[in-house]
Structure formats: C-alpha cells, structure tokens
Design a protein around this motif. Structure first.
Motif, mmCIF file in Angstrom:
data_model
loop_
_atom_site.group_PDB
_atom_site.id
_atom_site.type_symbol
_atom_site.label_atom_id
_atom_site.label_comp_id
_atom_site.label_asym_id
_atom_site.label_seq_id
_atom_site.Cartn_x
_atom_site.Cartn_y
_atom_site.Cartn_z
ATOM 1 N N VAL A 250 120.055 67.560 57.794
ATOM 2 C CA VAL A 250 120.415 68.649 56.882
ATOM 3 C C VAL A 250 121.046 69.759 57.718
ATOM 4 O O VAL A 250 120.835 69.815 58.932
ATOM 5 C CB VAL A 250 119.175 69.189 56.104
ATOM 6 C CG1 VAL A 250 118.649 68.165 55.124
ATOM 7 C CG2 VAL A 250 118.073 69.623 57.055
ATOM 8 N N PRO A 251 121.830 70.653 57.079
ATOM 9 C CA PRO A 251 122.545 71.658 57.870
ATOM 10 C C PRO A 251 121.628 72.629 58.617
ATOM 11 O O PRO A 251 121.987 73.106 59.683
ATOM 12 C CB PRO A 251 123.375 72.410 56.820
ATOM 13 C CG PRO A 251 123.392 71.544 55.612
ATOM 14 C CD PRO A 251 122.172 70.700 55.656
ATOM 15 N N ALA A 252 120.451 72.950 58.076
ATOM 16 C CA ALA A 252 119.580 73.935 58.734
ATOM 17 C C ALA A 252 118.163 73.376 58.884
ATOM 18 O O ALA A 252 117.232 73.846 58.223
ATOM 19 C CB ALA A 252 119.565 75.233 57.925
ATOM 20 N N PRO A 253 117.975 72.407 59.775
ATOM 21 C CA PRO A 253 116.643 71.792 59.882
ATOM 22 C C PRO A 253 115.550 72.790 60.235
ATOM 23 O O PRO A 253 114.402 72.632 59.798
ATOM 24 C CB PRO A 253 116.811 70.741 60.996
ATOM 25 C CG PRO A 253 118.124 70.982 61.639
ATOM 26 C CD PRO A 253 118.947 71.790 60.688
ATOM 27 N N TRP A 254 115.907 73.858 61.001
ATOM 28 C CA TRP A 254 114.879 74.831 61.411
ATOM 29 C C TRP A 254 114.236 75.533 60.223
ATOM 30 O O TRP A 254 113.130 76.044 60.314
ATOM 31 C CB TRP A 254 115.475 75.851 62.394
ATOM 32 C CG TRP A 254 116.632 76.628 61.823
ATOM 33 C CD1 TRP A 254 116.561 77.807 61.158
ATOM 34 C CD2 TRP A 254 118.008 76.262 61.857
ATOM 35 N NE1 TRP A 254 117.818 78.196 60.754
ATOM 36 C CE2 TRP A 254 118.731 77.269 61.180
ATOM 37 C CE3 TRP A 254 118.715 75.185 62.382
ATOM 38 C CZ2 TRP A 254 120.121 77.228 61.021
ATOM 39 C CZ3 TRP A 254 120.100 75.144 62.230
ATOM 40 C CH2 TRP A 254 120.789 76.159 61.558
ATOM 41 N N GLU A 255 114.963 75.538 59.087
ATOM 42 C CA GLU A 255 114.418 76.182 57.878
ATOM 43 C C GLU A 255 113.312 75.342 57.237
ATOM 44 O O GLU A 255 112.554 75.833 56.407
ATOM 45 C CB GLU A 255 115.525 76.369 56.820
ATOM 46 C CG GLU A 255 116.719 77.192 57.262
ATOM 47 C CD GLU A 255 116.473 78.686 57.086
ATOM 48 O OE1 GLU A 255 115.425 79.043 56.532
ATOM 49 O OE2 GLU A 255 117.335 79.476 57.528
ATOM 50 N N ALA A 256 113.262 74.066 57.588
ATOM 51 C CA ALA A 256 112.298 73.170 56.929
ATOM 52 C C ALA A 256 111.117 72.819 57.826
ATOM 53 O O ALA A 256 110.118 72.269 57.355
ATOM 54 C CB ALA A 256 113.013 71.880 56.508
ATOM 55 N N LEU A 257 111.230 73.138 59.124
ATOM 56 C CA LEU A 257 110.235 72.633 60.079
ATOM 57 C C LEU A 257 108.814 73.130 59.838
ATOM 58 O O LEU A 257 107.848 72.417 60.108
ATOM 59 C CB LEU A 257 110.666 72.995 61.511
ATOM 60 C CG LEU A 257 111.877 72.198 62.036
ATOM 61 C CD1 LEU A 257 112.303 72.728 63.398
ATOM 62 C CD2 LEU A 257 111.540 70.724 62.121
ATOM 63 N N HIS A 258 108.681 74.404 59.333
ATOM 64 C CA HIS A 258 107.322 74.933 59.162
ATOM 65 C C HIS A 258 106.509 74.142 58.141
ATOM 66 O O HIS A 258 105.290 74.193 58.140
ATOM 67 C CB HIS A 258 107.359 76.426 58.794
ATOM 68 C CG HIS A 258 108.042 76.701 57.489
ATOM 69 N ND1 HIS A 258 109.402 76.625 57.315
ATOM 70 C CD2 HIS A 258 107.527 77.053 56.273
ATOM 71 C CE1 HIS A 258 109.707 76.925 56.071
ATOM 72 N NE2 HIS A 258 108.587 77.186 55.411
#
Ligand code: SAM
Length: 442
Positions: A250-258
């Motif tokens: 996905v374009p912004a994986p860091w947004e989903a990691l939590h």
C-alpha cells in the motif's frame, strides 16, 4: 469446495475451469473453458478462442491433458448452415476430427463442423500463480514472480501459515500466497489452517477480487475484506486472523503498522491505556514476519522508523534486480551474422586463423583436418555448402564462443522490500512454561 485449478488441477482440462493458453513463449491468455452445444442452427462451433494464430473452439481444448498442443481449426461460424438451408449449398460431410464426446455434452448437441488446419497452434497450460501473474487482467501495478517468491520465503510462508495481505490490487501476490499456505481445504470453520486474509479499500477492485477468488475456487483459503487498513486495521468479522506473516503493498504502510502490534497502540508507538477486549491480529504464540513493498526510499525511511518505534527487530531492506540471461554459442567469428556466402567464408578464415594461433600457442599439434580444409576454400569461387559442411565437421568448441545476452527484462515492479520481525511476547509466565516444556534449557 470444488477443486481449484491452481491447487488440484487434475490431469486433464475441464469445463468451467480456468486454463492458460500459451500463444508464444511470453504471451499467455487466461480463459475459462466452456462446453457449449453450438449455435442454434447446428453448424456454429460455439465458444471459440480467436487469436492471431487461428481459431480454437473450446471443444478442441477440453478434456485433454494439461500441456497439450492444439492446432487451429477452420471454424464454421454458421454461415454455411444458413446457406444450406436456403439451398445455396449441398449438404456435405466435413471430417469432425476434433469431436468432443465429453459425458456432459447434451444429447441435443448439434453436429460440429470443424476441419483441422495447420496454420497455427497453442499450448493449454494448467494455471499456476506464475502464469496467472503473466496473464492476469491488470487493475493495478502487480507484484511479479521474482519479488513474491523471495518475499514469501522471507516471511516464512508455508503450508498452514496465516498471512495478512494489503492491498489485494490485481491479486497477483494473493494467488502466490494462497498456494504457499495451502494445506488442504478446510472441512469446517474450525478446521481452517493455512489462510490468506486480503484487504482492499477500492470497492470495484474488492468486488473483482471476490469474483476471481470464487471463479478460481479459492474461497475458504483466501478471504477478501473491503477495508482501509490504515483506519480499520486487520480484524476480520471482529476476530483476529492470528497471522504470522504480513505483506503490505500500500502507498503508506507506516500508517497501518500500529494495528499490527501485540498490544493496542496508537500510530507512533503510544500504548492505548484502554484497550477493552482488543485482541492482536497476530498469533500470540509465534513471532511475526513482515514485508512492506514501496517504490521510493522516502517511504522506506518512514516505514523503518515506525517499525523500530513499534518494537520490530532485524529490520533490513532488499531490492530484487532480476535479469534473465540467454546463453548461446555465437556464430563463427562472432560479431554480426554474415549476410552472404562470401562473408561466411571470410569469417571462417579469420576464425580458423585465430583458433590455429591459439592452438599453436598451447601445443605443437596442428588443428584438425577439417579446419585445415576450410583454409583451402577459394574466396573467388564460394560454395554454398561450405558453411554447413565445415561447421558440422568442427568440434562444438570451435563453432563459436559462448556468449550471453540479457533477454528483455522480465517485468518487475522495482520496489524496495523492507523486512522485519516482531518477536513473540515473552514474560515470566512464558519463561516458566518454556522451562517446564524444555527442562534442559532452551
Ligand atoms: N499486491 C497487489 C498485486 O500483486 O496484485 C497489488 C497491490 S496495488 C499496488 C495496491 C492496492 O492497495 C490498490 O488496489 C489499492 O486500492 C490498495 N490500497 C491502497 N491503500 C489501501 C489501504 N489503506 N487499505 C486497503 N487497500 C489499500
């Protein structure tokens, strides 16, 4: 569950099943084979695959061993039937060499009129994730085989694994991961072991994925959820997937990691003090392995920062630079191919001189008679048989040097692969349990 052509293809092609048609080395077309009774006038062939290599009625592609070569047919589209009824042509018998006598052909099936022609041929191949990746309808960028084969082994995907994937996109990675985790079809909900939990927030793509998974009989093994994973996380129907492997494209994986933590967290690593009955989407009894797939290094940096903040370890990044090499023996003398006999002879002479010089420098033995012979060839009166006869008499090592060229690059979606591990939770209770299980120590 009906058997999936990807997992249990059987030995022969069958109707209502996906097959991959190989038109040429790198040109594949997916089709769903259909048994049809032909058009109403009794002379049309029914469902036909039309290609630039000719026409292939599905009846000629059905009930044959996977991998068969099928030759093109001259297909009567029905116009002869109409003309015959109008009395414009006589009734005729055309050899029906591709007769389809499959058991489920209705009795009322009209006679097919197919004449085999030698114009072209195709191969009917059993579906594999690799062939599907090469032929699937692209709705997005896809992950290609060189990347996903590496990813799947790094995230330890194996029969029985439970994988989280986002987003589903065109389903290229989904099919490869489904095969990797497959360990038999579940007999019931509690029997489900290996499973792919795929998430897609784009409604039409989600719908298409649902249809494809159904068409390919992968339901039960793949569950697609319509969700923005950055907002909604990774639970499915309120339950934890208990995953051990995660792939985020996905374009912004860091947004989903939590959402992929062991305790309920906010973005940036802050612990949620009121988790309620929140359950981690990860298997509490095993470490979790993640891969994120991003085209830009800036995305990598943000992902790595968030992974570290959230306690992931062993973070590293890989880029797959896949090349396919074509290794062959070059034409005599190397360089560009000779265009006429005179040029061939010239090239042979140069080559032989070089070879002789090399041999003289290595041993005192003369080179073979055949090459001596070649030296006798008269440039002014070339003989068209010269090239063939001299070359065939030469040992293979004299017929040109081994060269290699890169073939047209196999498509890869050049992205950076970030890998990391979130260890299994460990506390005093886990330590005591482990000590009881392995009294001699870990
Ligand atoms: N890996 C896929 C394949 O091999 O076919 C391709 C994935 S494609 C590059 C990215 C997909 O992620 C798109 O279909 C997009 O709609 C979806 N996507 C992007 N952000 C998302 C999000 N936050 N939640 C769910 N899906 C998302």
């Amino acid at each position: 569950h009906p058997s999936s052509p990807f997992l249990q293809p059987g030995s022969k092609t069958r109707s209502n099943t996906l097959a991959i048609i190989s038109l040429s080395k790198d040109n594949f077309q997916p089709i769903t084979l259909q048994r049809s009774a032909g058009a109403a006038d009794g002379y049309a062939e029914g469902v036909t695959l039309n290609t630039r290599f000719g026409s292939f009625p599905h009846s000629t592609l059905l009930d044959i061993p996977w991998g068969s070569q099928v030759r093109a047919s001259v297909v009567d589209t029905g116009s002869r039937g109409r003309k015959r009824r109008r009395g414009e042509i006589e009734e005729e018998e055309t050899p029906n060499s591709n007769a389809d006598d499959g058991n489920d052909t209705p009795d009322s099936a009209p006679v097919r009129k197919v004449t085999v022609a030698s114009s072209g041929f195709v191969y009917v191949l059993r579906p594999t994730p690799e062939l599907w990746t090469s032929s699937l309808p692209h709705r997005t960028q896809v992950v290609y085989t060189p990347d996903y084969s590496y990813v799947l082994q790094r995230i330890r995907a194996r029969p029985g694994s439970r994988i989280i994937e986002a987003g589903s996109g065109s389903g290229s990675f989904t099919h490869a991961s489904a095969r990797a985790v497959y360990n038999g079809y579940p007999k019931s909900e509690t029997d489900i072991k290996g499973k792919v939990f795929s998430f897609e927030f784009h409604e039409p793509r989600f719908q298409k994925m649902q249809d494809e998974i159904k068409d390919h009989s992968l339901e039960g093994l793949v569950q697609v959820t319509h969700r923005d994973v950055c907002d909604g996380g990774f639970h499915v129907n309120g339950k934890s997937p208990k995953a051990t492997a995660i792939f985020l494209d996905v374009p912004a994986p860091w947004e989903a990691l939590h959402h992929l933590s062991r305790r309920k967290m906010f973005k940036g690593g802050k612990l949620d003090e009121n988790p309620g009955d929140w359950e981690s989407p990860l298997d509490p009894a095993q470490s979790a392995y993640i891969c994120t797939f991003s085209p830009c290094i800036e995305q990598v940096t943000r992902t790595v920062t968030e992974l570290r903040t959230l306690g992931w370890i062993d973070v590293d990044m890989v880029e797959i630079a896949h090349r396919r090499f074509n290794v062959m023996r070059d034409k005599v003398g190397g360089g560009s191919a000779p265009t006429n006999v005179l040029e061939v002879v010239k090239k042979l002479k140069t080559d032989i001189k070089r070879t002789q010089a090399f041999h003289k420098s290595q041993t005192s033995q003369p080179v073979s008679d055949a090459s001596e012979c070649k030296m006798e060839v008269d440039e002014a009166a070339p003989d068209s048989s010269v090239e063939n006869s001299t070359r065939s008499e030469q040992p293979s090592w004299m017929q040109g040097q081994i060269v290699h060229r890169t073939e047209n690059d196999l498509k890869t979606h050049t992205s950076y692969l970030v890998f990391a591990i979130l260890p299994q939770d460990w506390d005093d209770t886990a330590e005591e349990a482990a000590a009881a299980k392995w009294p001699c120590g870990l």
